[in-house]
Design an enzyme around this catalytic site. Structure first.
Site, PDB file in Angstrom:
ATOM      1  N   HIS A 234     -85.821 -40.277  61.943  1.00 23.79           N
ATOM      2  CA  HIS A 234     -85.147 -40.544  60.664  1.00 23.79           C
ATOM      3  C   HIS A 234     -83.649 -40.723  60.852  1.00 23.79           C
ATOM      4  O   HIS A 234     -83.102 -40.505  61.924  1.00 23.79           O
ATOM      5  CB  HIS A 234     -85.415 -39.400  59.683  1.00 23.79           C
ATOM      6  CG  HIS A 234     -84.873 -38.077  60.129  1.00 23.79           C
ATOM      7  ND1 HIS A 234     -83.551 -37.717  59.969  1.00 23.79           N
ATOM      8  CD2 HIS A 234     -85.471 -37.036  60.749  1.00 23.79           C
ATOM      9  CE1 HIS A 234     -83.362 -36.511  60.462  1.00 23.79           C
ATOM     10  NE2 HIS A 234     -84.518 -36.063  60.954  1.00 23.79           N
TER      11      HIS A 234
ATOM     12  N   CYS B  95     -87.116 -32.915  64.588  1.00 23.11           N
ATOM     13  CA  CYS B  95     -87.135 -34.369  64.440  1.00 23.11           C
ATOM     14  C   CYS B  95     -86.135 -35.045  65.370  1.00 23.11           C
ATOM     15  O   CYS B  95     -85.284 -34.417  65.965  1.00 23.11           O
ATOM     16  CB  CYS B  95     -86.810 -34.749  63.000  1.00 23.11           C
ATOM     17  SG  CYS B  95     -88.023 -34.123  61.815  1.00 23.11           S
TER      18      CYS B  95
END
Length: 184
Positions: free
Chosen positions: A144, A160
Site C-alpha cells: 500500500h 505490510c
C-alpha cells in the site's frame, strides 16, 4: 548574538586543526569509498518459474520492491517501508487478490490486542494505507501507499509493505489481479 563553543564543537575544531578530518579517500589511504545504495538488481528467475501476469519481489533486507511485467519488458524498483520486527514479517509466496483505490483501514485483531482504543480510519490523509492498496492472499498483508513519507526506507509497519503514494499509484496500474508476489 553570543557564540558558545560546545564540547562537541571543540572536539570537531580540534580534530580539523590536527588534520584528522580528511577526505574519505585520503583517510583510507587511497581506497575510494562510495555511497552505494543497498538496492541490488534482482533476477525474477531466482524467485519464479515464469513471470505469469506480472511478478513482484519485496526484499525486506534492502527495503526495495522489484516489479517485472508479464512479458519481462518492464523492470522497476521502488523504495519501501517494511515490518518493524522479524515477528511481524511474513516471508514466502503469495499473490495480489484484490486492489482498492482509496482504501479504508481497520486494525487487525493483534493490533486491537495491543491498542484497544484504535478505530477504523476511512480514506483520506489520516489513513495509514495511503491512496492505493493491493491486498495479498495472506490475511491482513497489503502492499500500500503511505501519507507519512518518513516511513519509506525504514522498519515501520505492522507487517505490510509501504510505498510512496505516487509510486503505489504507478505500481497499482501495472499489477493485475493474480500478480505473483514473493516476500524475502
Amino acid at each position: 548574538m553570543s557564540h558558545t563553543l560546545t564540547r562537541r564543537g571543540a572536539l570537531v575544531l580540534g580534530a580539523a586543526a590536527a588534520g584528522t578530518l580528511a577526505a574519505p579517500a585520503i583517510a583510507s589511504e587511497g581506497i575510494t569509498r562510495r555511497n552505494i545504495s543497498s538496492f541490488s538488481m534482482q533476477d525474477w528467475r531466482d524467485h519464479f518459474d515464469t513471470l505469469g501476469v506480472a511478478s513482484i519481489v519485496a526484499d525486506t533486507t534492502s527495503r526495495a520492491l522489484h516489479f517485472w511485467s508479464g512479458d519481462g519488458s518492464d523492470y522497476r524498483i521502488y523504495p519501501t517501508s517494511v515490518p518493524l520486527t522479524e515477528e511481524l514479517t511474513k516471508r514466502g509466496y503469495t499473490e495480489i487478490v484484490r486492489k482498492k483505490v482509496g482504501p479504508s483501514w481497520t486494525p487487525t485483531p493483534s493490533q486491537l490486542e495491543r491498542y484497544p482504543d484504535w478505530k477504523p480510519i476511512p480514506p483520506g490523509p489520516d489513513n495509514p494505507l495511503g491512496t492505493h492498496a493491493m491486498y495479498l492472499s495472506w490475511p491482513a498483508y497489503i502492499i500500500h501507499g503511505t501519507h507519512d513519507t518518513r516511513k519509506i526506507g525504514r522498519r515501520s509497519s505492522d507487517g505490510c509493505i509501504g510505498l510512496y503514494n505516487e509510486k503505489i499509484a504507478e505500481l497499482f496500474q501495472l499489477c493485475p489481479i493474480g500478480t505473483q508476489v514473493r516476500v524475502i
